[in-house]
Design a protein around this motif. Structure first.
Motif, short mmCIF file in Angstrom:
data_model
loop_
_atom_site.label_atom_id
_atom_site.label_comp_id
_atom_site.label_asym_id
_atom_site.label_seq_id
_atom_site.Cartn_x
_atom_site.Cartn_y
_atom_site.Cartn_z
N UNK A 5 -9.00 111.09 -12.81
CA UNK A 5 -9.87 112.21 -12.42
C UNK A 5 -11.16 111.68 -11.80
N UNK A 6 -11.53 112.21 -10.63
CA UNK A 6 -12.68 111.63 -9.91
C UNK A 6 -13.86 112.58 -9.76
N UNK A 7 -13.67 113.88 -10.05
CA UNK A 7 -14.72 114.81 -9.67
C UNK A 7 -15.92 114.80 -10.62
N UNK B 181 -15.59 99.98 -13.21
CA UNK B 181 -14.82 100.93 -12.40
C UNK B 181 -15.53 102.28 -12.55
N UNK B 182 -15.24 103.21 -11.66
CA UNK B 182 -15.92 104.51 -11.73
C UNK B 182 -15.49 105.24 -13.00
N UNK B 183 -16.45 105.75 -13.74
CA UNK B 183 -16.15 106.41 -15.01
C UNK B 183 -15.36 107.69 -14.78
N UNK B 184 -14.44 107.96 -15.70
CA UNK B 184 -13.70 109.22 -15.71
C UNK B 184 -14.28 110.05 -16.84
N UNK B 185 -14.89 111.18 -16.49
CA UNK B 185 -15.44 112.09 -17.50
C UNK B 185 -14.74 113.42 -17.30
N UNK B 186 -13.71 113.68 -18.13
CA UNK B 186 -12.77 114.76 -17.85
C UNK B 186 -12.70 115.71 -19.04
#
Ligand SMILES: [Mn+2]
Length: 445
Positions: A245-247, A230-235
């Motif tokens: 968080x997607x940005x 899945x797309x990583x969340x780096x927050x």
């Protein structure tokens, strides 16, 4: 140039043999995922549909699989034809001949033959298992074949074949992991854990969240993971209070925490790990206070896991313990029972503590059976991920806690008498994380 199946075909034959009785007298029809254009002539990364791969091992788009237990042919695969021009541009295709041989199908055809051959394959069956409303293109093709089949029956009294959703049957099979699946889950967990360690070693004040994402993805690829689960969340900082968080594009600041939720895929099985650690390598007192509460709950839930425990007991215990923590941290005031009954705890803890994990990061399988929460069984695989999230603009929260978001997540397999943790290679104790980060590079200036 040619290719081989990703994993031994025996595995898929075993899976089909195991599910044959549940699809007896029926045709199970599975369709490949579509390809999507991203921008002119460039497509999104392709990944096969999970159930399609689970039953066939075949990774190409524009394919349809028909499984008719007890009929001849029992397995039929429709695939793209070989095409030297297309293969020069896009790479190897198995074609009907290659697919038959390498994937050990009883029968294979070009996908262009679907509308002529599928009605015939439906002649001997009494019903169809097909997931409607997922892909309009295939819906139309399959419905046409069912209509055609009825026409061929004449006025025999046989109406349109009934269509059932196969997702539950296949989902239940996917829920209990086989020995091979456990091996692949361990591998996905290990790859993901190693990448988190790399991120901890890399992070320092001034780096961008995107750069950290790159470090994690690079580690996945280096370890032979083909893609993320899945797309990583780096927050960093208060971004951690946004659950998905997607940005991933902000600077990691001195004094802030960084929450990373990332997992690699291996042989179509996914890891799913979250760690929350200080950008500068040292937790502040306030960060420590919240972190220790979440870690305490996470370890308590891991200890609870064993066959017979109800899935909902994990969630209820998490809510109970985290509400206690919220009172102790002075984030909530009142009696625990009232704060739970009124769901006030949801202001700071608003998600489930666990979800099934496997080929899909939120894997298939029922959480309730017969209206009751499911009891854990050996071979089930899931995450344990309590968290607390204190919004930056929460005027009622003690100042020092505002903007702190913490989640700690590991992956487990239920064993005969407890659970096996798949992701323990990445530290979660405060002293271990600080020790690991002690070897970090100096700040970016
Ligand atoms: Mn998760």
């Amino acid at each position: 140039m040619s290719r081989k199946p990703l994993v031994p075909i025996e595995i898929f034959k075993k899976r089909r043999a195991k599910l044959a009785s549940q699809f007896k007298g029926a045709a199970l029809i599975l369709t490949a995922n579509p390809e999507f254009e991203r921008n002119h002539d460039a497509g999104y990364e392709y990944r096969q549909d999970t159930n399609f791969f689970y039953m066939t091992g075949f990774e190409e788009p524009e394919s349809v699989f028909v499984f008719r237990p007890g009929c001849k042919p029992e397995t039929t695969l429709f695939v793209r034809k070989r095409d030297p021009l297309r293969e020069t541009w896009d790479g190897f295709r198995f074609g009907p001949e290659g697919a038959k041989k390498e994937f050990e199908m009883d029968s294979t055809h070009e996908i262009s033959q679907l509308s002529t051959i599928l009605p015939d394959l439906l002649k001997e069956v009494g019903q169809v298992y097909y997931r409607l409303r997922k892909d309009a293109h295939w819906d139309q093709e399959i419905m046409k074949a069912i209509e055609e089949n009825k026409k061929n029956e004449g006025r025999s009294g046989k109406g349109l074949l009934a269509i059932h959703d196969p997702s539950v049957v296949i989902g239940e099979a996917r829920l209990i992991k086989s020995e091979e699946e456990k091996q692949w889950m361990r591998k996905a967990g290990e790859i993901s854990a190693n990448a988190h360690v790399e991120a901890m070693k890399f992070v320092r004040p001034g780096v961008n969240e995107r750069h950290v994402q790159g470090v994690i993805y690079n580690s996945f690829y280096q370890q032979n993971s083909p893609r993320v689960g899945y797309n990583a969340i780096v927050a960093s900082g208060a971004n951690a209070c946004v659950l998905h968080y997607i940005f991933n594009d902000q600077e990691c600041k001195d004094g802030d925490l960084l929450l990373i939720d990332a997992g690699a895929e291996y042989n179509y099985y996914s890891g799913d790990i979250t760690r929350t650690f200080p950008v500068n390598g040292k937790y502040t007192t306030a960060q420590k206070q919240v972190y220790e509460k979440v870690l305490y709950v996470q370890k308590a839930i891991l200890k609870m896991i064993k066959p017979g425990v109800l899935f909902e007991e994990l969630q209820n215990t998490t809510i109970d313990m985290l509400t206690n923590a919220l009172i102790e941290l002075k984030l909530l005031k009142g009696k625990k029972e009232d704060l739970i009954a009124s769901k006030e705890f949801r202001k700071y803890y608003m998600h489930g503590v666990s979800h099934w994990l496997g080929m899909d990061v939120h894997d298939a399988g029922l959480y309730q059976v017969g209206g009751k929460s499911r009891a854990l069984e050996p071979g089930m695989c899931f995450t344990v991920e309590p968290g607390l999230y204190i919004p930056a603009d929460d005027a009622t929260a003690p100042k020092e806690f505002r903007g702190i978001g913490i989640r700690i997540e590991d992956d487990i397999i239920v064993t005969e008498d407890g659970c096996e943790i798949l992701t323990s290679k990445v530290p979660k104790e405060i002293n271990e994380i600080e020790a690991l980060m002690g070897c970090q590079a100096p700040p970016v200036r």
